[in-house]
Design an enzyme around this catalytic site. Structure first.
Site, PDB file in Angstrom:
ATOM      1  N   ASP A  24     155.624  71.166  69.456  1.00  0.00           N
ATOM      2  CA  ASP A  24     155.267  70.273  70.555  1.00  0.00           C
ATOM      3  C   ASP A  24     154.751  71.206  71.644  1.00  0.00           C
ATOM      4  O   ASP A  24     155.530  71.959  72.247  1.00  0.00           O
ATOM      5  CB  ASP A  24     156.498  69.504  71.050  1.00  0.00           C
ATOM      6  CG  ASP A  24     156.117  68.496  72.128  1.00  0.00           C
ATOM      7  OD1 ASP A  24     155.360  68.869  73.050  1.00  0.00           O
ATOM      8  OD2 ASP A  24     156.580  67.347  72.060  1.00  0.00           O
ATOM      9  N   HIS A  25     153.450  71.184  71.891  1.00  0.00           N
ATOM     10  CA  HIS A  25     152.902  72.263  72.721  1.00  0.00           C
ATOM     11  C   HIS A  25     153.401  72.211  74.163  1.00  0.00           C
ATOM     12  O   HIS A  25     153.322  73.195  74.879  1.00  0.00           O
ATOM     13  CB  HIS A  25     151.369  72.309  72.638  1.00  0.00           C
ATOM     14  CG  HIS A  25     150.643  71.287  73.442  1.00  0.00           C
ATOM     15  ND1 HIS A  25     150.466  69.997  73.031  1.00  0.00           N
ATOM     16  CD2 HIS A  25     150.045  71.363  74.654  1.00  0.00           C
ATOM     17  CE1 HIS A  25     149.789  69.335  73.949  1.00  0.00           C
ATOM     18  NE2 HIS A  25     149.521  70.132  74.948  1.00  0.00           N
ATOM     19  N   HIS A  79     155.820  64.736  74.128  1.00  0.00           N
ATOM     20  CA  HIS A  79     155.700  65.681  75.243  1.00  0.00           C
ATOM     21  C   HIS A  79     156.574  65.288  76.449  1.00  0.00           C
ATOM     22  O   HIS A  79     157.260  66.116  77.023  1.00  0.00           O
ATOM     23  CB  HIS A  79     154.255  65.766  75.733  1.00  0.00           C
ATOM     24  CG  HIS A  79     153.265  66.086  74.650  1.00  0.00           C
ATOM     25  ND1 HIS A  79     153.555  66.912  73.601  1.00  0.00           N
ATOM     26  CD2 HIS A  79     151.972  65.688  74.466  1.00  0.00           C
ATOM     27  CE1 HIS A  79     152.485  67.028  72.824  1.00  0.00           C
ATOM     28  NE2 HIS A  79     151.521  66.291  73.325  1.00  0.00           N
TER      29      HIS A  79
HETATM   30  C1  BG6 Z   1     147.916  65.958  72.967  1.00  0.00           C
HETATM   31  C2  BG6 Z   1     147.449  64.535  72.948  1.00  0.00           C
HETATM   32  O1  BG6 Z   1     149.072  66.117  72.196  1.00  0.00           O
HETATM   33  O2  BG6 Z   1     148.195  66.331  74.320  1.00  0.00           O
HETATM   34  C3  BG6 Z   1     146.203  64.363  73.793  1.00  0.00           C
HETATM   35  O3  BG6 Z   1     147.163  64.148  71.607  1.00  0.00           O
HETATM   36  C4  BG6 Z   1     146.485  64.860  75.205  1.00  0.00           C
HETATM   37  O4  BG6 Z   1     145.778  63.014  73.826  1.00  0.00           O
HETATM   38  C5  BG6 Z   1     147.071  66.260  75.175  1.00  0.00           C
HETATM   39  O5  BG6 Z   1     145.245  64.858  75.900  1.00  0.00           O
HETATM   40  C6  BG6 Z   1     147.519  66.683  76.549  1.00  0.00           C
HETATM   41  O6  BG6 Z   1     147.861  68.039  76.537  1.00  0.00           O
HETATM   42  P1  BG6 Z   1     147.676  68.931  77.836  1.00  0.00           P
HETATM   43  O7  BG6 Z   1     148.264  70.244  77.454  1.00  0.00           O
HETATM   44  O8  BG6 Z   1     146.196  68.986  78.105  1.00  0.00           O
HETATM   45  O9  BG6 Z   1     148.404  68.247  78.928  1.00  0.00           O
END
Ligand code: BG6
Length: 508
Positions: free
Chosen positions: A183-184, A246
């Site tokens: 989960d980034h 997230h």
């Molecule tokens: C991804 C989603 O996991 O996270 C995207 O699939 C979203 O829809 C993105 O735009 C958001 O990540 P960050 O790091 O740009 O906030």
């Protein structure tokens, strides 16, 4: 420093590999965080060979890598250790080819059967690949040499049932400690800093509970729309795409108890406890406390932008939400009675993710009036992105006669610290997997507990036609009714009143 190993990417000809994974590996090489002997083997159905795959990767690094470090000679060196196997991961025979190719790379690199498998395919293939790896005797715990780890990309399941089925399938073939569900958001430096802010600082720690905190607000706004991913997004929506994973991770970091020791098990036990304490929502709660919206056509800075239903690959009758706002409770000793609010959406006025802790006011009758007048309650704002940092808002006497209060700020910005270089989330998480540290990866039981909370909302939306889907013009802050969720004259923090000219940046 990780042990020598080979990274095998399934679905390597897809977007994720050349946009994110390879630039991340190149960055790790630059930071000298890769092992001495390391190779990448991409596998996919595309008719690529080593040379054409390397050319594609070079292009990806040039486009998406950090500009300061992209040098053609370094990139050329880096791709020397990248290989491609054109084979269909749905066919068992492909895994015999894979096994042979890995055996010869092992000999070349001395990697002794240490492999990370990265699943970057459509999720429908995750189970099939895990089965095939096991059948081919490549899962490690079934007798082959070297360690084996499996990184699984999101989405992890489509609902509770499919998440459970996927967990079962993976655990039929691997053991939990081999699994790294990515989960980034957990790889973001600013998200990890929530734990240090809370547990290291004596002046926050004693206040971090129901006695002193009035409410917690989390916003994750995006100014972009679905960006060519209409096909995926239309089956997902904001609740599945952002909130289930997230944003609930940010809730866990904000709400969890300090782990007794810093080990993956202890840390992840605390995550699980938070998810298990989320108060289940009844259909009545959902109708009252969950707002969903979808952006409609609009004009932003003189330019017409299409509505969600007009986006490519989106069903023109779609009822998928591009915005969700929710009020909920965590029923445990620390948080009993404290409302938590989350909102997230696409095509909002700006990109910002932040957590706002609202502290209770003091009981002084004069000062209370001042707080109402100035909206100057004590707040701690943890800015995850952009303009990463921490801001404390507190009341100060306005100079002059009387005791008028105005709001003052105390802030810390990452950009101003001596070492402001921050490793990206993919870099951090891939490296963690390489050294076998699963602390920042979701554990199976926690993923299921998060789905337990979200599943009734999805079910209610599917079956109850009285639950509205509100439209909101692209470029606005979402449906107006979401402002009423908080009650008591409280509203969301609108952090970007002074947008800069391009409308995308707002100061902490
Ligand atoms: C991804 C989603 O996991 O996270 C995207 O699939 C979203 O829809 C993105 O735009 C958001 O990540 P960050 O790091 O740009 O906030």
């Amino acid at each position: 420093m990780p042990e020598n190993h080979i990274l095998v990417i399934f679905g390597a000809s897809g977007d994720l590999t050349w946009r994110k994974l390879m630039p991340a590996l190149y960055e790790l090489r630059h930071q000298e965080m890769l092992p001495q002997r390391f190779a990448v083997l991409g596998m996919g159905r595309s008719a690529l060979d080593d040379t054409s795959f390397r050319n594609k990767i070079k292009e990806g690094i040039r486009q998406f890598g950090r500009k300061e470090i992209t040098r053609d000679d370094k990139i050329a060196d880096f791709v020397e250790n990248i290989y491609f196997l054109s084979a269909d991961p749905q066919q068992f025979e492909s895994f015999m080819l894979l096994k042979n190719r890995l055996a010869s790379l092992d000999e070349m690199y001395g990697t002794k059967g240490n492999y990370i498998y990265y699943l970057s395919t459509p999720p429908a293939l995750y189970g099939i690949i895990a089965d095939n790896l096991n059948k081919a005797g490549m899962c490690g715990y079934c007798g082959t040499d070297g360690w084996k780890r499996l990184i699984v990309e999101k989405p992890f399941g489509y609902n509770l049932e499919t998440a459970k089925a996927l967990n079962k399938k993976l655990l039929d073939n691997f053991s939990e400690d081999q699994l790294y569900r990515i989960d980034h958001y957990l790889g973001k430096e600013t998200a990890q800093n929530i734990l240090v802010t809370r547990f290291f600082n004596g002046f926050f720690e004693p206040l971090w509970n129901r006695n002193y905190i009035d409410r917690v607000e989390i916003t994750s706004a995006e100014s972009v729309g679905v960006e060519g991913r209409g096909g995926y997004y239309d089956k997902s929506g904001a609740l599945r795409d952002m909130l289930q994973n997230h944003l609930l991770q940010l809730v866990a970091l904000t709400a969890m108890e300090p782990p007794t020791v810093i080990t993956p098990t202890a840390i992840r036990n605390e995550f699980l406890k938070v998810f298990q304490s989320l108060r289940p929502m009844t259909e009545k709660d959902i109708m009252k406390n969950v707002i969903r919206g979808q952006y409609t056509a609009s004009v932003i800075k003189g330019v017409s932008v299409p509505g969600y239903k007009e986006e490519p690959d989106v069903n023109p009758q779609s009822r998928t939400e591009t915005y969700v706002a929710i009020k909920f409770f965590i029923d445990n000793w620390r948080w009993g009675g404290v409302p938590f609010y989350i909102r997230t959406g696409k095509k909002l006025p700006t990109r910002v993710t932040e957590i706002v802790i609202h502290f209770k006011p003091t009981p002084h009758p004069h000062l209370l009036k001042e707080i109402e007048k100035t909206q100057a309650g004590n707040m701690l704002i943890i800015r995850i992105q952009p303009d990463e940092g921490i801001l404390m808002k507190f009341g100060m006497k306005e100079p002059g006669t009387g005791f008028n209060v105005k709001q003052a700020n105390l802030e810390f910005k990452y950009a101003s610290s001596d070492n402001s270089f921050v490793l990206g989330s993919y870099e951090r998480l891939i490296h963690d997997c390489m050294i076998g540290d699963a602390s920042l990866f979701s554990r199976g039981d926690a993923v299921e507990a998060a789905w337990e909370f979200v599943d009734p909302i999805l079910k209610a939306w599917e079956t109850n036609c009285d639950i509205k889907l509100y439209g909101y013009p692209a470029g606005t802050w979402g449906p107006k009714v979401a402002d009423e969720l908080m009650g008591n004259n409280n509203t969301w923090r609108y952090p970007c009143k002074n947008l800069s000219d391009d409308g995308l940046y707002c100061e902490l």
